[in-house]
Design a protein around this motif. Structure first.
Motif, PDB file in Angstrom:
ATOM      1  N   LEU A 138       0.804  -1.218   0.000  1.00  0.00           N
ATOM      2  CA  LEU A 138       0.000   0.000   0.000  1.00  0.00           C
ATOM      3  C   LEU A 138       0.841   1.274   0.000  1.00  0.00           C
ATOM      4  O   LEU A 138       0.282   2.372  -0.083  1.00  0.00           O
ATOM      5  N   LEU A 139       2.169   1.134   0.112  1.00  0.00           N
ATOM      6  CA  LEU A 139       3.010   2.323   0.077  1.00  0.00           C
ATOM      7  C   LEU A 139       2.884   3.012  -1.279  1.00  0.00           C
ATOM      8  O   LEU A 139       2.785   2.370  -2.320  1.00  0.00           O
ATOM      9  N   ASN A 140       2.909   4.337  -1.239  1.00  0.00           N
ATOM     10  CA  ASN A 140       2.745   5.157  -2.450  1.00  0.00           C
ATOM     11  C   ASN A 140       1.405   4.912  -3.128  1.00  0.00           C
ATOM     12  O   ASN A 140       1.286   4.983  -4.351  1.00  0.00           O
ATOM     13  N   THR A 141       0.398   4.603  -2.330  1.00  0.00           N
ATOM     14  CA  THR A 141      -0.981   4.531  -2.813  1.00  0.00           C
ATOM     15  C   THR A 141      -1.852   5.308  -1.831  1.00  0.00           C
ATOM     16  O   THR A 141      -1.510   5.459  -0.652  1.00  0.00           O
ATOM     17  N   LEU A 142      -2.988   5.780  -2.304  1.00  0.00           N
ATOM     18  CA  LEU A 142      -3.881   6.529  -1.437  1.00  0.00           C
ATOM     19  C   LEU A 142      -4.538   5.634  -0.391  1.00  0.00           C
ATOM     20  O   LEU A 142      -5.045   6.124   0.618  1.00  0.00           O
ATOM     21  N   GLY A 143      -4.519   4.320  -0.627  1.00  0.00           N
ATOM     22  CA  GLY A 143      -5.058   3.407   0.372  1.00  0.00           C
ATOM     23  C   GLY A 143      -4.304   3.472   1.684  1.00  0.00           C
ATOM     24  O   GLY A 143      -4.873   3.242   2.761  1.00  0.00           O
ATOM     25  N   ALA A 144      -3.013   3.785   1.629  1.00  0.00           N
ATOM     26  CA  ALA A 144      -2.191   3.855   2.844  1.00  0.00           C
ATOM     27  C   ALA A 144      -2.604   5.002   3.748  1.00  0.00           C
ATOM     28  O   ALA A 144      -2.343   4.964   4.952  1.00  0.00           O
ATOM     29  N   VAL A 145      -3.233   6.035   3.188  1.00  0.00           N
ATOM     30  CA  VAL A 145      -3.669   7.171   4.011  1.00  0.00           C
ATOM     31  C   VAL A 145      -5.167   7.112   4.302  1.00  0.00           C
ATOM     32  O   VAL A 145      -5.647   7.831   5.184  1.00  0.00           O
ATOM     33  N   ILE A 146      -5.896   6.272   3.582  1.00  0.00           N
ATOM     34  CA  ILE A 146      -7.342   6.175   3.795  1.00  0.00           C
ATOM     35  C   ILE A 146      -7.677   5.120   4.846  1.00  0.00           C
ATOM     36  O   ILE A 146      -8.420   5.382   5.798  1.00  0.00           O
ATOM     37  N   TRP A 209      -9.055  15.693   5.772  1.00  0.00           N
ATOM     38  CA  TRP A 209      -8.660  16.909   5.064  1.00  0.00           C
ATOM     39  C   TRP A 209      -7.347  17.467   5.618  1.00  0.00           C
ATOM     40  O   TRP A 209      -6.504  17.948   4.867  1.00  0.00           O
ATOM     41  N   ASN A 210      -7.171  17.386   6.934  1.00  0.00           N
ATOM     42  CA  ASN A 210      -5.973  17.944   7.561  1.00  0.00           C
ATOM     43  C   ASN A 210      -4.834  16.937   7.693  1.00  0.00           C
ATOM     44  O   ASN A 210      -3.820  17.246   8.338  1.00  0.00           O
ATOM     45  N   ASP A 211      -4.992  15.756   7.122  1.00  0.00           N
ATOM     46  CA  ASP A 211      -3.970  14.726   7.279  1.00  0.00           C
ATOM     47  C   ASP A 211      -2.652  15.155   6.639  1.00  0.00           C
ATOM     48  O   ASP A 211      -2.604  15.516   5.467  1.00  0.00           O
ATOM     49  N   TYR A 212      -1.625  15.134   7.430  1.00  0.00           N
ATOM     50  CA  TYR A 212      -0.280  15.461   6.953  1.00  0.00           C
ATOM     51  C   TYR A 212       0.699  14.330   7.243  1.00  0.00           C
ATOM     52  O   TYR A 212       1.512  13.961   6.394  1.00  0.00           O
ATOM     53  N   THR A 213       0.578  13.739   8.430  1.00  0.00           N
ATOM     54  CA  THR A 213       1.547  12.745   8.892  1.00  0.00           C
ATOM     55  C   THR A 213       1.560  11.504   8.016  1.00  0.00           C
ATOM     56  O   THR A 213       2.630  11.028   7.592  1.00  0.00           O
ATOM     57  N   ASN A 214       0.380  10.949   7.731  1.00  0.00           N
ATOM     58  CA  ASN A 214       0.328   9.717   6.941  1.00  0.00           C
ATOM     59  C   ASN A 214       0.854   9.924   5.528  1.00  0.00           C
ATOM     60  O   ASN A 214       1.517   9.040   4.970  1.00  0.00           O
ATOM     61  N   PHE A 215       0.560  11.061   4.939  1.00  0.00           N
ATOM     62  CA  PHE A 215       1.102  11.352   3.605  1.00  0.00           C
ATOM     63  C   PHE A 215       2.619  11.469   3.666  1.00  0.00           C
ATOM     64  O   PHE A 215       3.318  11.027   2.747  1.00  0.00           O
ATOM     65  N   LYS A 216       3.130  12.042   4.736  1.00  0.00           N
ATOM     66  CA  LYS A 216       4.575  12.217   4.858  1.00  0.00           C
ATOM     67  C   LYS A 216       5.278  10.879   5.060  1.00  0.00           C
ATOM     68  O   LYS A 216       6.406  10.679   4.579  1.00  0.00           O
ATOM     69  N   ILE A 217       4.625   9.934   5.749  1.00  0.00           N
ATOM     70  CA  ILE A 217       5.252   8.653   6.067  1.00  0.00           C
ATOM     71  C   ILE A 217       5.116   7.661   4.916  1.00  0.00           C
ATOM     72  O   ILE A 217       6.092   6.992   4.536  1.00  0.00           O
ATOM     73  N   TYR A 218       3.916   7.548   4.354  1.00  0.00           N
ATOM     74  CA  TYR A 218       3.625   6.460   3.421  1.00  0.00           C
ATOM     75  C   TYR A 218       3.687   6.860   1.948  1.00  0.00           C
ATOM     76  O   TYR A 218       3.665   5.983   1.086  1.00  0.00           O
ATOM     77  N   ASN A 222       5.646  12.424  -5.456  1.00  0.00           N
ATOM     78  CA  ASN A 222       5.187  13.818  -5.408  1.00  0.00           C
ATOM     79  C   ASN A 222       3.833  14.008  -6.063  1.00  0.00           C
ATOM     80  O   ASN A 222       3.084  14.923  -5.702  1.00  0.00           O
ATOM     81  N   SER A 223       3.508  13.171  -7.022  1.00  0.00           N
ATOM     82  CA  SER A 223       2.229  13.320  -7.726  1.00  0.00           C
ATOM     83  C   SER A 223       1.044  12.906  -6.866  1.00  0.00           C
ATOM     84  O   SER A 223      -0.102  13.162  -7.237  1.00  0.00           O
ATOM     85  N   LEU A 224       1.294  12.280  -5.705  1.00  0.00           N
ATOM     86  CA  LEU A 224       0.212  11.845  -4.820  1.00  0.00           C
ATOM     87  C   LEU A 224       0.127  12.680  -3.548  1.00  0.00           C
ATOM     88  O   LEU A 224      -0.662  12.360  -2.652  1.00  0.00           O
ATOM     89  N   PHE A 225       0.900  13.750  -3.465  1.00  0.00           N
ATOM     90  CA  PHE A 225       0.841  14.606  -2.281  1.00  0.00           C
ATOM     91  C   PHE A 225      -0.496  15.341  -2.230  1.00  0.00           C
ATOM     92  O   PHE A 225      -1.025  15.769  -3.264  1.00  0.00           O
ATOM     93  N   ASN A 226      -1.003  15.509  -1.015  1.00  0.00           N
ATOM     94  CA  ASN A 226      -2.265  16.218  -0.867  1.00  0.00           C
ATOM     95  C   ASN A 226      -2.031  17.714  -0.682  1.00  0.00           C
ATOM     96  O   ASN A 226      -0.895  18.198  -0.713  1.00  0.00           O
ATOM     97  N   PHE A 227      -3.107  18.450  -0.466  1.00  0.00           N
ATOM     98  CA  PHE A 227      -3.022  19.899  -0.401  1.00  0.00           C
ATOM     99  C   PHE A 227      -2.237  20.367   0.821  1.00  0.00           C
ATOM    100  O   PHE A 227      -1.536  21.382   0.767  1.00  0.00           O
ATOM    101  N   GLN A 228      -2.339  19.639   1.931  1.00  0.00           N
ATOM    102  CA  GLN A 228      -1.641  20.048   3.149  1.00  0.00           C
ATOM    103  C   GLN A 228      -0.126  19.925   2.988  1.00  0.00           C
ATOM    104  O   GLN A 228       0.632  20.785   3.460  1.00  0.00           O
ATOM    105  N   ILE A 229       0.317  18.848   2.333  1.00  0.00           N
ATOM    106  CA  ILE A 229       1.754  18.680   2.094  1.00  0.00           C
ATOM    107  C   ILE A 229       2.269  19.805   1.207  1.00  0.00           C
ATOM    108  O   ILE A 229       3.333  20.402   1.467  1.00  0.00           O
TER     109      ILE A 229
END
Length: 285
Positions: A138-146, A209-218, A222-229
């Protein structure tokens, strides 16, 4: 005639309400003044580092850059997608899990409830969770943060407490009429739980919406970064796109407002449901 002297009682001045009001006014100013500066600077084409109460050069180009620039556009859409899918999945798991836990005749009900509560106190930690995500590919997939945020035991417990407040006579009447367990869930439980669904749904949406940590870890792509990152990189790393004549600080402040705007608009409409749902779900009589 004897003069009657009427002594007026002096009203005692209560100190606590005055001090309490002053403290809350100061706290409100501490919160509102920086927010007002960000709002003003987001409309000021010459945004600087000083405190202004009104834009010197009024402009909405900062918001145009945020909305139209591809560097910010895609992360914004990713945040919207993750928030929508994650909140829907989280609500589904919370409502179904809570409905299962109020089935008092179910074998092992207390065991599963205690296991869920155990996870609120103890968890595997960052490294074991990372290894689980890696083994599940699930690394580098949106499933890892969902998936990690969609399973929220606190929200599940709140929903369970709300369901327990529904009169049992409604369940019995539905069973007598031949309604199946899932029929009771969709026709009775969910329609009576709009307040809880709205409040817990809002919690899920704010979390995703405010998730930053999971995107930073998993997420390393760069094309999968969310708005907070991306917003963090704009503000902290000066990673600014070409803003076409607009001060970079204007775009930064506009991006900050865009990040909080959806819930500033949404919360007033859900406030009554939010307060009612949390109060009923958090207090069990």
């Amino acid at each position: 005639m004897s003069e009657i002297v009427v002594k007026k009682k002096k009203k005692k001045v209560k100190v606590f309400p005055i001090v309490n009001a002053i403290i809350f006014i100061l706290i409100s100013l501490i919160i509102l003044v920086p927010m007002w500066k960000v709002i003003v600077d987001s409309f000021d084409a010459r945004a600087g580092y000083g405190m202004l109460f009104w834009p010197q050069v009024f402009s909405i180009n900062g918001y145009k850059e945020v909305i139209t620039n591809a560097v910010l556009y895609k992360p914004f859409l990713i945040s919207v997608f993750v928030t929508a899918v994650g909140s829907l999945l989280g609500l589904t798991l919370a409502t179904l899990g809570a409905y299962v836990l109020i089935q008092y005749e179910m074998p092992g009900r207390n065991f599963f409830a205690n296991m869920l509560l155990f996870t609120m106190i103890f968890n595997g930690g960052m490294i074991p969770t990372y290894l689980v995500m890696k083994n599940l590919h699930l690394l580098n997939t949106l499933g890892a943060v969902i998936f990690p945020l969609a399973i929220n035991v606190y929200n599940l417990v709140l929903m369970r407490n709300f369901f327990e407040g529904i009169p049992g006579s409604l369940f019995e009447a539905a069973q007598i009429d031949g309604c199946s367990p899932m029929g009771i869930f969709f026709k009775i439980v969910l329609p009576l739980s709009k307040a809880a669904i709205a409040s817990i749904g809002l919690m899920f949406m704010v979390t995703f919406w405010n998730d930053y940590t999971n995107f930073k870890i998993y997420i390393n792509d760069n094309s999968l970064f969310n708005f907070q990152i991306k917003l963090r990189s704009l503000v902290m790393d000066n990673d600014m796109p070409d803003v076409g004549g607009v001060d970079p600080n204007t775009v930064k402040n506009a991006a900050t407002i865009v990040a909080i705007l959806p819930f500033m608009i949404m919360y007033p409409f859900l406030q009554d449901y939010f307060v009612q749902g949390v109060n009923v779900g958090a207090v069990k009589e």
